[in-house]
Motif scaffolding. Structure first.
Motif, PDB file in Angstrom:
ATOM      1  N   SER A 184      56.034  37.722  32.442  1.00  0.00           N
ATOM      2  CA  SER A 184      56.871  38.164  33.435  1.00  0.00           C
ATOM      3  C   SER A 184      58.320  37.865  33.540  1.00  0.00           C
ATOM      4  O   SER A 184      59.138  38.412  34.115  1.00  0.00           O
ATOM      5  CB  SER A 184      55.921  37.482  35.248  1.00  0.00           C
ATOM      6  OG  SER A 184      56.436  36.334  35.408  1.00  0.00           O
ATOM      7  N   ASP A 185      58.566  36.355  33.514  1.00  0.00           N
ATOM      8  CA  ASP A 185      60.333  35.687  33.749  1.00  0.00           C
ATOM      9  C   ASP A 185      61.787  36.882  32.400  1.00  0.00           C
ATOM     10  O   ASP A 185      62.265  36.673  32.566  1.00  0.00           O
ATOM     11  CB  ASP A 185      60.884  34.933  33.427  1.00  0.00           C
ATOM     12  CG  ASP A 185      59.499  34.150  32.166  1.00  0.00           C
ATOM     13  OD1 ASP A 185      59.090  34.369  31.085  1.00  0.00           O
ATOM     14  OD2 ASP A 185      60.006  32.517  32.107  1.00  0.00           O
ATOM     15  N   ASP A 199      54.294  39.912  42.320  1.00  0.00           N
ATOM     16  CA  ASP A 199      53.381  40.406  40.984  1.00  0.00           C
ATOM     17  C   ASP A 199      53.388  42.190  40.600  1.00  0.00           C
ATOM     18  O   ASP A 199      52.848  41.919  40.046  1.00  0.00           O
ATOM     19  CB  ASP A 199      51.506  40.460  41.916  1.00  0.00           C
ATOM     20  CG  ASP A 199      51.428  38.778  42.481  1.00  0.00           C
ATOM     21  OD1 ASP A 199      51.668  38.172  41.299  1.00  0.00           O
ATOM     22  OD2 ASP A 199      50.778  39.310  42.948  1.00  0.00           O
ATOM     23  N   PHE A 200      54.499  42.358  40.700  1.00  0.00           N
ATOM     24  CA  PHE A 200      54.469  44.024  40.552  1.00  0.00           C
ATOM     25  C   PHE A 200      55.383  43.714  39.346  1.00  0.00           C
ATOM     26  O   PHE A 200      56.200  44.873  39.032  1.00  0.00           O
ATOM     27  CB  PHE A 200      55.781  44.916  41.935  1.00  0.00           C
ATOM     28  CG  PHE A 200      54.703  45.172  43.117  1.00  0.00           C
ATOM     29  CD1 PHE A 200      54.740  46.594  43.377  1.00  0.00           C
ATOM     30  CD2 PHE A 200      54.668  44.557  44.167  1.00  0.00           C
ATOM     31  CE1 PHE A 200      54.060  47.162  43.779  1.00  0.00           C
ATOM     32  CE2 PHE A 200      53.814  45.087  45.798  1.00  0.00           C
ATOM     33  CZ  PHE A 200      53.292  46.222  45.072  1.00  0.00           C
ATOM     34  N   ARG A 201      56.613  42.411  39.253  1.00  0.00           N
ATOM     35  CA  ARG A 201      57.518  42.285  38.163  1.00  0.00           C
ATOM     36  C   ARG A 201      56.196  42.762  36.800  1.00  0.00           C
ATOM     37  O   ARG A 201      55.431  41.877  36.562  1.00  0.00           O
ATOM     38  CB  ARG A 201      57.632  41.943  37.779  1.00  0.00           C
ATOM     39  CG  ARG A 201      58.897  40.979  36.781  1.00  0.00           C
ATOM     40  CD  ARG A 201      59.319  39.739  36.788  1.00  0.00           C
ATOM     41  NE  ARG A 201      60.623  39.620  36.097  1.00  0.00           N
ATOM     42  CZ  ARG A 201      61.501  38.954  36.326  1.00  0.00           C
ATOM     43  NH1 ARG A 201      62.221  37.909  36.861  1.00  0.00           N
ATOM     44  NH2 ARG A 201      62.543  39.213  35.889  1.00  0.00           N
ATOM     45  N   PHE A 245      63.811  37.326  43.293  1.00  0.00           N
ATOM     46  CA  PHE A 245      64.166  37.661  41.838  1.00  0.00           C
ATOM     47  C   PHE A 245      65.515  37.382  41.728  1.00  0.00           C
ATOM     48  O   PHE A 245      66.096  38.583  41.026  1.00  0.00           O
ATOM     49  CB  PHE A 245      63.899  39.383  41.435  1.00  0.00           C
ATOM     50  CG  PHE A 245      62.338  40.285  41.725  1.00  0.00           C
ATOM     51  CD1 PHE A 245      61.399  39.273  41.091  1.00  0.00           C
ATOM     52  CD2 PHE A 245      61.834  41.068  42.816  1.00  0.00           C
ATOM     53  CE1 PHE A 245      60.485  39.956  41.086  1.00  0.00           C
ATOM     54  CE2 PHE A 245      60.854  41.458  42.699  1.00  0.00           C
ATOM     55  CZ  PHE A 245      59.937  41.209  41.790  1.00  0.00           C
ATOM     56  N   PRO A 246      65.702  36.059  41.967  1.00  0.00           N
ATOM     57  CA  PRO A 246      67.354  35.682  41.695  1.00  0.00           C
ATOM     58  C   PRO A 246      66.964  35.671  40.596  1.00  0.00           C
ATOM     59  O   PRO A 246      68.948  35.246  39.837  1.00  0.00           O
ATOM     60  CB  PRO A 246      66.397  34.048  42.209  1.00  0.00           C
ATOM     61  CG  PRO A 246      65.558  33.424  42.190  1.00  0.00           C
ATOM     62  CD  PRO A 246      64.606  34.972  43.233  1.00  0.00           C
ATOM     63  N   ASP A 247      66.293  35.242  39.121  1.00  0.00           N
ATOM     64  CA  ASP A 247      66.847  35.914  37.954  1.00  0.00           C
ATOM     65  C   ASP A 247      66.840  37.367  37.254  1.00  0.00           C
ATOM     66  O   ASP A 247      67.228  37.448  36.121  1.00  0.00           O
ATOM     67  CB  ASP A 247      66.017  35.424  37.266  1.00  0.00           C
ATOM     68  CG  ASP A 247      64.768  36.180  36.760  1.00  0.00           C
ATOM     69  OD1 ASP A 247      64.635  36.575  38.212  1.00  0.00           O
ATOM     70  OD2 ASP A 247      63.913  35.754  36.768  1.00  0.00           O
ATOM     71  N   LEU A 267      54.191  37.262  51.578  1.00  0.00           N
ATOM     72  CA  LEU A 267      54.290  38.442  50.903  1.00  0.00           C
ATOM     73  C   LEU A 267      54.965  38.070  49.282  1.00  0.00           C
ATOM     74  O   LEU A 267      55.083  39.138  48.426  1.00  0.00           O
ATOM     75  CB  LEU A 267      54.942  39.088  51.837  1.00  0.00           C
ATOM     76  CG  LEU A 267      54.096  39.950  53.244  1.00  0.00           C
ATOM     77  CD1 LEU A 267      55.560  40.726  54.201  1.00  0.00           C
ATOM     78  CD2 LEU A 267      53.118  40.734  52.612  1.00  0.00           C
ATOM     79  N   LEU A 268      55.459  36.820  49.696  1.00  0.00           N
ATOM     80  CA  LEU A 268      56.488  36.755  47.868  1.00  0.00           C
ATOM     81  C   LEU A 268      55.152  36.791  47.192  1.00  0.00           C
ATOM     82  O   LEU A 268      56.606  37.642  46.296  1.00  0.00           O
ATOM     83  CB  LEU A 268      56.761  34.988  48.775  1.00  0.00           C
ATOM     84  CG  LEU A 268      57.516  34.622  47.566  1.00  0.00           C
ATOM     85  CD1 LEU A 268      59.114  35.462  47.178  1.00  0.00           C
ATOM     86  CD2 LEU A 268      59.063  33.119  47.553  1.00  0.00           C
TER      87      LEU A 268
END
Length: 226
Positions: free
Chosen positions: A3-4, A122-124, A141-143, A116-117
């Motif tokens: 994901s990342d 999980d939408f990524r 999404f800080p990245d 909710l975080l």
């Protein structure tokens, strides 16, 4: 795919700045998934109201947030994404000023945001995600390789909202709308939990006086550069 390494474009900013329209158009243009994070807070407020949970009942709100049965259904170009709560289409209901005000009250509670975080992250999913919200670039999404902070004057945002409501057959006093927008901005900017502000590496775009096409062109240029 991890994901990342799935690309994300975050679009943060105050209500009425055009985030929803821009992110929907951008997601369609790129063929990526869309996350309307504000809808999750609106849905939490709506579900709480339906279940008789007060908006100052922290434990009750956390339970509601964790159990949300929500889905986003894509629509043809030009139409809003359909938001489904427990099998019911609540797209119109969550866009009312009352629901928006409830969402702003719910969003100041850190434990609700925590609940909710992961649901937001999980939408990524591949091939990529366009995320619309207030803390997408700073917290969720800080990245993200592309971060946009979209803003506009409170007066213009009130005019836009007034036009939307008028087209829906709802007659609302524009001065009242402006007061609500300013109050919501004040609450969102000064809250302790993930206050509304641009990420340090975000590109700020002021949409005051710009057309949707002009704003989209600016955002697409940032995506292309990245």
């Amino acid at each position: 795919m991890m994901s990342d390494v799935i690309p994300v474009v975050t679009v943060d900013g105050p209500g009425g700045s055009g985030k929803g329209t821009i992110t929907q158009m951008l997601a369609r243009r790129l063929g990526w998934h869309l996350l309307d994070s504000g809808a999750l807070y609106r849905l939490t407020a709506l579900a709480a109201s339906r279940q008789g949970v007060a908006l100052n009942d922290e434990q009750g709100l956390v339970a509601v947030a964790r159990s949300l049965d929500v889905a986003f259904r894509p629509t043809p170009a030009g139409e809003p994404v359909r938001v489904i709560l427990a099998g019911e289409d609540v797209t119109a209901e969550i866009r009312t000023e009352q629901c928006g005000d409830g969402a702003s009250q719910v969003a100041v509670i850190q434990s609700v945001r925590d609940a909710l975080l992961q649901r937001q992250r999980d939408f990524r999913q591949a091939p990529g995600l366009v995320a619309d919200g207030r803390d997408m670039g700073t917290v969720v999404f800080p990245d993200a390789p592309v971060k946009v902070f979209l803003t506009a004057s409170a007066e213009e945002r009130a005019q836009r909202r007034h036009l939307q409501l008028k087209e829906s057959g709802v007659d609302v006093n524009i001065a009242h709308l402006l007061d609500e927008i300013r109050a919501r901005d004040e609450r969102d900017i000064n809250r302790e939990a993930a206050p509304l502000k641009p990420a340090d590496d975000a590109q700020v775009i002021d949409s005051t006086g710009l057309s949707i096409e002009e704003v989209l062109s600016k955002v697409m240029a940032l995506v292309s550069q990245a």
